[in-house]
Write an enzyme that holds these catalytic residues in place. Structure first.
Site, PDB file in Angstrom:
ATOM      1  N   LYS A 101       0.842  -1.206   0.000  1.00 50.18           N
ATOM      2  CA  LYS A 101       0.000   0.000   0.000  1.00 50.18           C
ATOM      3  C   LYS A 101       0.871   1.247   0.000  1.00 50.18           C
ATOM      4  O   LYS A 101       0.665   2.170  -0.795  1.00 50.18           O
ATOM      5  CB  LYS A 101      -0.912  -0.070   1.230  1.00 50.18           C
ATOM      6  CG  LYS A 101      -1.889   1.044   1.399  1.00 50.18           C
ATOM      7  CD  LYS A 101      -1.413   2.212   2.204  1.00 50.18           C
ATOM      8  CE  LYS A 101      -1.380   2.064   3.693  1.00 50.18           C
ATOM      9  NZ  LYS A 101      -0.967   3.309   4.387  1.00 50.18           N
ATOM     10  N   ASN A 102       1.857   1.292   0.878  1.00 51.85           N
ATOM     11  CA  ASN A 102       2.670   2.510   0.984  1.00 51.85           C
ATOM     12  C   ASN A 102       3.466   2.778  -0.287  1.00 51.85           C
ATOM     13  O   ASN A 102       3.587   3.923  -0.722  1.00 51.85           O
ATOM     14  CB  ASN A 102       3.611   2.430   2.192  1.00 51.85           C
ATOM     15  CG  ASN A 102       2.862   2.676   3.499  1.00 51.85           C
ATOM     16  OD1 ASN A 102       1.702   3.066   3.490  1.00 51.85           O
ATOM     17  ND2 ASN A 102       3.545   2.454   4.610  1.00 51.85           N
ATOM     18  N   ARG A 132      -2.706  11.429   5.123  1.00 54.17           N
ATOM     19  CA  ARG A 132      -1.564  12.342   5.098  1.00 54.17           C
ATOM     20  C   ARG A 132      -0.662  12.124   3.887  1.00 54.17           C
ATOM     21  O   ARG A 132      -0.009  13.057   3.425  1.00 54.17           O
ATOM     22  CB  ARG A 132      -0.744  12.178   6.368  1.00 54.17           C
ATOM     23  CG  ARG A 132      -1.449  12.593   7.605  1.00 54.17           C
ATOM     24  CD  ARG A 132      -0.537  12.403   8.775  1.00 54.17           C
ATOM     25  NE  ARG A 132       0.789  12.934   8.458  1.00 54.17           N
ATOM     26  CZ  ARG A 132       1.123  14.196   8.608  1.00 54.17           C
ATOM     27  NH1 ARG A 132       0.288  15.069   9.071  1.00 54.17           N
ATOM     28  NH2 ARG A 132       2.341  14.603   8.264  1.00 54.17           N
ATOM     29  N   CYS A 134      -2.666  14.148  13.541  1.00 56.09           N
ATOM     30  CA  CYS A 134      -3.385  12.914  13.273  1.00 56.09           C
ATOM     31  C   CYS A 134      -3.280  12.035  14.500  1.00 56.09           C
ATOM     32  O   CYS A 134      -2.521  12.315  15.419  1.00 56.09           O
ATOM     33  CB  CYS A 134      -2.873  12.208  12.023  1.00 56.09           C
ATOM     34  SG  CYS A 134      -1.602  11.033  12.309  1.00 56.09           S
ATOM     35  N   ARG A 149       3.122  14.619  13.554  1.00 56.37           N
ATOM     36  CA  ARG A 149       3.527  14.347  12.169  1.00 56.37           C
ATOM     37  C   ARG A 149       3.616  15.592  11.284  1.00 56.37           C
ATOM     38  O   ARG A 149       2.830  15.771  10.351  1.00 56.37           O
ATOM     39  CB  ARG A 149       2.580  13.323  11.540  1.00 56.37           C
ATOM     40  CG  ARG A 149       2.589  12.004  12.287  1.00 56.37           C
ATOM     41  CD  ARG A 149       1.734  10.973  11.647  1.00 56.37           C
ATOM     42  NE  ARG A 149       2.363  10.338  10.508  1.00 56.37           N
ATOM     43  CZ  ARG A 149       1.851   9.279   9.886  1.00 56.37           C
ATOM     44  NH1 ARG A 149       0.722   8.767  10.283  1.00 56.37           N
ATOM     45  NH2 ARG A 149       2.466   8.753   8.855  1.00 56.37           N
ATOM     46  N   PRO A 150       4.594  16.448  11.547  1.00 55.19           N
ATOM     47  CA  PRO A 150       4.740  17.655  10.723  1.00 55.19           C
ATOM     48  C   PRO A 150       5.257  17.346   9.313  1.00 55.19           C
ATOM     49  O   PRO A 150       5.658  16.206   9.044  1.00 55.19           O
ATOM     50  CB  PRO A 150       5.775  18.478  11.500  1.00 55.19           C
ATOM     51  CG  PRO A 150       6.543  17.485  12.304  1.00 55.19           C
ATOM     52  CD  PRO A 150       5.623  16.330  12.581  1.00 55.19           C
ATOM     53  N   ASP A 168       7.515  19.639   7.938  1.00 53.04           N
ATOM     54  CA  ASP A 168       8.593  20.624   7.797  1.00 53.04           C
ATOM     55  C   ASP A 168       9.755  20.121   6.938  1.00 53.04           C
ATOM     56  O   ASP A 168      10.348  20.891   6.170  1.00 53.04           O
ATOM     57  CB  ASP A 168       9.104  21.046   9.191  1.00 53.04           C
ATOM     58  CG  ASP A 168       9.612  19.855   9.992  1.00 53.04           C
ATOM     59  OD1 ASP A 168       8.864  18.864  10.107  1.00 53.04           O
ATOM     60  OD2 ASP A 168      10.752  19.899  10.492  1.00 53.04           O
ATOM     61  N   GLN A 169      10.063  18.834   7.040  1.00 56.56           N
ATOM     62  CA  GLN A 169      11.213  18.316   6.282  1.00 56.56           C
ATOM     63  C   GLN A 169      10.920  18.259   4.776  1.00 56.56           C
ATOM     64  O   GLN A 169      11.797  18.509   3.961  1.00 56.56           O
ATOM     65  CB  GLN A 169      11.618  16.927   6.792  1.00 56.56           C
ATOM     66  CG  GLN A 169      12.043  16.915   8.244  1.00 56.56           C
ATOM     67  CD  GLN A 169      13.265  17.786   8.494  1.00 56.56           C
ATOM     68  OE1 GLN A 169      14.290  17.658   7.821  1.00 56.56           O
ATOM     69  NE2 GLN A 169      13.158  18.708   9.442  1.00 56.56           N
ATOM     70  N   ASP A 184       5.195   0.221  11.959  1.00 53.53           N
ATOM     71  CA  ASP A 184       3.926  -0.297  11.441  1.00 53.53           C
ATOM     72  C   ASP A 184       3.663  -1.751  11.854  1.00 53.53           C
ATOM     73  O   ASP A 184       2.593  -2.285  11.578  1.00 53.53           O
ATOM     74  CB  ASP A 184       3.881  -0.183   9.909  1.00 53.53           C
ATOM     75  CG  ASP A 184       3.662   1.247   9.455  1.00 53.53           C
ATOM     76  OD1 ASP A 184       3.403   2.119  10.299  1.00 53.53           O
ATOM     77  OD2 ASP A 184       3.742   1.496   8.225  1.00 53.53           O
ATOM     78  N   ARG A 222      -8.205   0.912   5.200  1.00 51.48           N
ATOM     79  CA  ARG A 222      -7.293   1.876   4.574  1.00 51.48           C
ATOM     80  C   ARG A 222      -6.073   1.165   4.003  1.00 51.48           C
ATOM     81  O   ARG A 222      -5.509   1.610   3.004  1.00 51.48           O
ATOM     82  CB  ARG A 222      -6.799   2.895   5.609  1.00 51.48           C
ATOM     83  CG  ARG A 222      -7.835   3.878   6.037  1.00 51.48           C
ATOM     84  CD  ARG A 222      -7.211   4.953   6.895  1.00 51.48           C
ATOM     85  NE  ARG A 222      -6.070   5.548   6.170  1.00 51.48           N
ATOM     86  CZ  ARG A 222      -5.305   6.498   6.663  1.00 51.48           C
ATOM     87  NH1 ARG A 222      -5.531   6.973   7.859  1.00 51.48           N
ATOM     88  NH2 ARG A 222      -4.305   6.984   5.951  1.00 51.48           N
TER      89      ARG A 222
HETATM   90  C1  UD1 Z   1       5.523   6.468   6.252  1.00 51.11           C
HETATM   91  C2  UD1 Z   1       4.494   5.381   6.089  1.00 51.11           C
HETATM   92  C3  UD1 Z   1       3.938   4.956   7.455  1.00 51.11           C
HETATM   93  C4  UD1 Z   1       5.082   4.586   8.411  1.00 51.11           C
HETATM   94  C5  UD1 Z   1       6.121   5.684   8.453  1.00 51.11           C
HETATM   95  C6  UD1 Z   1       7.354   5.315   9.255  1.00 51.11           C
HETATM   96  C7  UD1 Z   1       3.505   5.898   3.920  1.00 51.11           C
HETATM   97  C8  UD1 Z   1       2.300   6.318   3.175  1.00 51.11           C
HETATM   98  N1  UD1 Z   1       3.404   5.871   5.258  1.00 51.11           N
HETATM   99  O1  UD1 Z   1       4.858   7.602   6.811  1.00 51.11           O
HETATM  100  O2  UD1 Z   1       3.079   3.827   7.257  1.00 51.11           O
HETATM  101  O3  UD1 Z   1       4.559   4.403   9.707  1.00 51.11           O
HETATM  102  O4  UD1 Z   1       6.559   6.024   7.124  1.00 51.11           O
HETATM  103  O5  UD1 Z   1       7.910   4.157   8.753  1.00 51.11           O
HETATM  104  O6  UD1 Z   1       4.511   5.568   3.333  1.00 51.11           O
HETATM  105  N2  UD1 Z   1       8.686  13.935  10.573  1.00 51.11           N
HETATM  106  C9  UD1 Z   1       9.000  15.233  10.851  1.00 51.11           C
HETATM  107  N3  UD1 Z   1       8.947  16.162   9.829  1.00 51.11           N
HETATM  108  C10 UD1 Z   1       8.582  15.821   8.555  1.00 51.11           C
HETATM  109  C11 UD1 Z   1       8.266  14.476   8.291  1.00 51.11           C
HETATM  110  C12 UD1 Z   1       8.332  13.549   9.323  1.00 51.11           C
HETATM  111  O7  UD1 Z   1       9.330  15.586  11.977  1.00 51.11           O
HETATM  112  O8  UD1 Z   1       8.555  16.698   7.682  1.00 51.11           O
HETATM  113  C13 UD1 Z   1       8.748  12.915  11.662  1.00 51.11           C
HETATM  114  C14 UD1 Z   1       7.390  12.275  11.944  1.00 51.11           C
HETATM  115  O9  UD1 Z   1       6.624  13.073  12.820  1.00 51.11           O
HETATM  116  C15 UD1 Z   1       7.791  10.945  12.551  1.00 51.11           C
HETATM  117  C16 UD1 Z   1       9.096  10.608  11.789  1.00 51.11           C
HETATM  118  O10 UD1 Z   1       9.531  11.830  11.225  1.00 51.11           O
HETATM  119  O11 UD1 Z   1       8.076  11.091  13.903  1.00 51.11           O
HETATM  120  C17 UD1 Z   1       8.932   9.574  10.701  1.00 51.11           C
HETATM  121  O12 UD1 Z   1       7.880   9.944   9.851  1.00 51.11           O
HETATM  122  P1  UD1 Z   1       7.881   9.636   8.288  1.00 51.11           P
HETATM  123  O13 UD1 Z   1       8.952   8.674   7.938  1.00 51.11           O
HETATM  124  O14 UD1 Z   1       7.854  10.931   7.547  1.00 51.11           O
HETATM  125  O15 UD1 Z   1       6.473   8.940   8.098  1.00 51.11           O
HETATM  126  P2  UD1 Z   1       5.582   9.019   6.787  1.00 51.11           P
HETATM  127  O16 UD1 Z   1       6.474   9.111   5.616  1.00 51.11           O
HETATM  128  O17 UD1 Z   1       4.520  10.045   6.974  1.00 51.11           O
END
Ligand code: UD1
Length: 420
Positions: A22-23, A95, A119, A124-125, A127-128, A307, A399
Site C-alpha cells: 500500500k505505501n 496524510r 493525526c 507528524r509535521p 517541515d522536512q 507499522d 485503509r
Molecule cells: C511512512 C508510512 C507509514 C510509516 C512511516 C514510518 C507511507 C504512506 N506511510 O509515513 O506507514 O509508519 O513512514 O515508517 O509511506 N517527521 C518530521 N517532519 C517531517 C516528516 C516527518 O518531523 O517533515 C517525523 C514524523 O513526525 C515521525 C518521523 O519523522 O516522527 C517519521 O515519519 P515519516 O517517515 O515521515 O512517516 P511518513 O512518511 O509520513
C-alpha cells in the site's frame, strides 16, 4: 459502519498470497504525475488509501482508472494536469496525499496541497518535506490552511534531512528528478518503498543512485516517460499475517514476499518464539508454544518497523514472561493498549515504553479500532482470545489491508465482516 467479528481460538494453518505494498503504491501513483505518458501499476491493493489517492489525482484532472480485465491493475495518465490543488477534504483523510506536492511543482511549477494537520498517531509535521523543496528553489507559502510551493525552475541542491522521513525523502526525490542539475539527499530514509520508487523513476528515465542507502544522488532530466511496474509485496501485511500465526500457535505461509525486506520483523518473530523458514518468495512461521517475552524497539528501516509494533505487542501480551516495547518513530502510537487491556492484557505505558507482562489468555470483547495498525493488532488479539471479539470502526483497517478477513479465513480463522 462495518465491523469485524472474530471468534478466537482457532489455530491458523495454510498458505496465502500477500497483496502489493500500500505505501509503495501511494508514492508510485504520485510519481505518475511526473510524465504525460501512461503509468501502469500492477498488483495494486484494493484498499481505501489507494482510492483516496485516485480521487486526489482525479481532482488534479488526471485520468486514473482500474484496468477493465484485472482488478489489481491501475492505469494513470497525467496527459494534462488541469488543477494544481489537492483539496482539504481528501488530504485530511490521508496524510500521504502530501506526496503530490513535489511532483506538482516539478511538472507544473506550482502545487497547492492542504496542510495535513495532526493525526491520531502524533503531530507528524511536514517541515522536512518543505525544507527539501525549498532547497531545490521552491517558494513555500502557507495560505488558508494550504501549503503552496512554486518555482519557475527547480535546481538541484544538497538536502540534509534532520529526521529520517519516508514520504519526505520520496517527495523531494520526485521533485529532484526533473530539477536542473544534481541533488544530493543526506540522511535519506532507507525504507524499501524509497528504493522501489527510485527503481520506478529510473525505469521512467530518471537518474537516481543510492536509494535504499542514506545518501541519494539524483541527476535531473528534462522529461520522463511511462512505466509498467508490478508493486512489491506488502512487507507489513506479510508481517501481520505471520504474527497471526504466532498468536494462534499456527503454521502460516505467506507467498509474494521479498524476505530480505523483512529481516528485522523476522528476527523479532523468531526471538518471540516463531519458527521461521524462508524459501524463495515464501515465508513460513510455525509456533507450538506461547510466545516468549522480548525487548522490541521500533526504528527507521532497517530497524523494526513502527507499522508492525501493535501486531507484535499483541503477541507479547500472551508471552511467557515480560516484554518492553519502545516506540521511537511516532509519539502516541500506543492507542491499541487500552483496548488490549480491556481484553485482559497486562500493559503499562510509561512515556515511549510499554511494559507488557504476559498473561495466560485474552478474552473476547467489543473493541474500537483507532488507526490502521492498531486495528490489525486488535484483530490478532481477537484471533487468540477466548470468545467473540467485535472490532468496530474497521474503516481504519480497510485503509491499508485488502479484505484481511478473507485472507485470515483462508487460514482457518473464524472471522466475518458485518456490513452496516
Ligand atoms: C511512512 C508510512 C507509514 C510509516 C512511516 C514510518 C507511507 C504512506 N506511510 O509515513 O506507514 O509508519 O513512514 O515508517 O509511506 N517527521 C518530521 N517532519 C517531517 C516528516 C516527518 O518531523 O517533515 C517525523 C514524523 O513526525 C515521525 C518521523 O519523522 O516522527 C517519521 O515519519 P515519516 O517517515 O515521515 O512517516 P511518513 O512518511 O509520513
Amino acid at each position: 459502519m462495518d465491523r469485524i467479528v472474530v471468534r478466537g481460538g482457532r489455530r491458523l494453518e495454510g498458505e496465502v498470497r500477500a497483496s502489493g505494498s500500500k505505501n509503495a503504491t501511494l508514492a508510485l501513483m504520485a510519481a505518475a504525475l511526473l510524465t504525460d505518458r501512461e503509468s501502469v501499476l500492477r498488483g495494486v491493493p484494493r484498499v481505501r488509501d489507494v482510492g483516496t489517492m485516485m480521487k486526489i489525482l482525479g481532482a488534479l484532472g488526471v485520468a486514473c482508472e482500474w484496468d477493465a480485465d484485472d482488478e489489481h491493475v491501475l492505469r494513470i495518465r497525467a496527459g494534462r494536469v488541469s488543477n494544481p490543488e489537492a483539496p482539504y477534504d481528501l488530504v485530511r483523510q490521508m496524510r500521504a496525499s502530501f506526496l503530490v506536492l513535489g511532483p506538482l511543482v516539478a511538472r507544473l511549477g506550482t502545487g497547492r496541497v492542504s496542510e495535513p494537520g495532526g493525526c491520531a498517531i502524533g503531530v507528524r509535521p511536514v517541515d522536512q518535506h518543505l525544507k527539501g523543496l525549498e532547497a531545490l528553489g521552491a517558494k513555500i507559502r502557507l495560505d488558508h490552511g494550504y501549503v503552496e510551493a512554486s518555482a519557475a525552475t527547480l535546481t538541484g541542491a544538497r538536502v540534509a534531512f534532520d529526521v529520517s522521513t519516508v514520504n519526505g525523502t520520496q517527495n523531494v526525490m520526485m521533485a529532484a528528478v526533473l530539477a536542473r542539475g544534481r541533488t544530493i539527499i543526506e540522511n535519506a530514509a532507507r525504507e524499501p518503498e524509497v528504493a522501489e520508487l527510485a527503481q520506478v523513476l529510473c525505469a521512467m528515465g530518471a537518474h537516481v543512485h543510492g536509494a535504499g542507502s542514506d545518501r541519494i544522488e539524483i541527476e535531473g532530466v528534462e522529461s520522463l516517460g511511462g512505466v509498467d511496474h508490478t508493486v512489491w509485496g506488502d512487507r507489513i501485511e506479510i508481517g501481520t499475517l505471520l504474527a497471526a500465526g504466532l498468536v494462534t500457535r499456527g503454521d502460516v505461509t505467506v507467498r509474494g514476499a521479498d524476505p530480505g525486506l523483512l529481516d528485522a520483523t523476522l528476527e523479532k518473530l523468531r526471538e518471540a518464539g516463531g519458527d521461521v523458514d524462508v524459501q524463495g518468495d515464501a515465508i513460513r512461521l510455525r509456533a507450538d508454544a506461547p510466545p516468549r517475552g522480548i525487548k522490541l524497539v521500533t526504528a527507521p528501516y532497517p530497524g523494526f518497523p513502527t507499522d508492525m509494533q501493535a501486531q507484535l505487542m499483541t503477541a507479547l501480551t500472551l508471552a511467557d514472561g515480560s516484554s518492553v516495547v519502545t516506540e521511537t518513530v511516532f509519539e502516541n502510537r500506543f492507542m491499541h493498549v487500552p483496548e488490549l487491556v480491556r481484553m485482559g492484557a497486562d500493559i503499562e505505558v510509561a512515556g515511549r515504553a510499554a511494559h507488557v507482562r504476559g498473561v495466560g489468555g485474552l478474552s473476547g470483547a467489543p473493541v474500537m479500532a483507532t488507526d490502521l495498525r492498531a486495528s490489525a493488532g486488535l484483530i490478532l488479539a481477537g484471533l487468540a482470545a477466548e470468545g467473540e471479539t467485535v472490532v468496530n470502526r474497521v474503516y481504519h483497517i480497510d485503509r491499508g489491508y485488502e479484505r484481511i478477513e478473507d485472507k485470515l479465513r483462508r487460514l482457518g480463522a473464524e472471522i466475518r465482516r458485518e456490513e452496516g
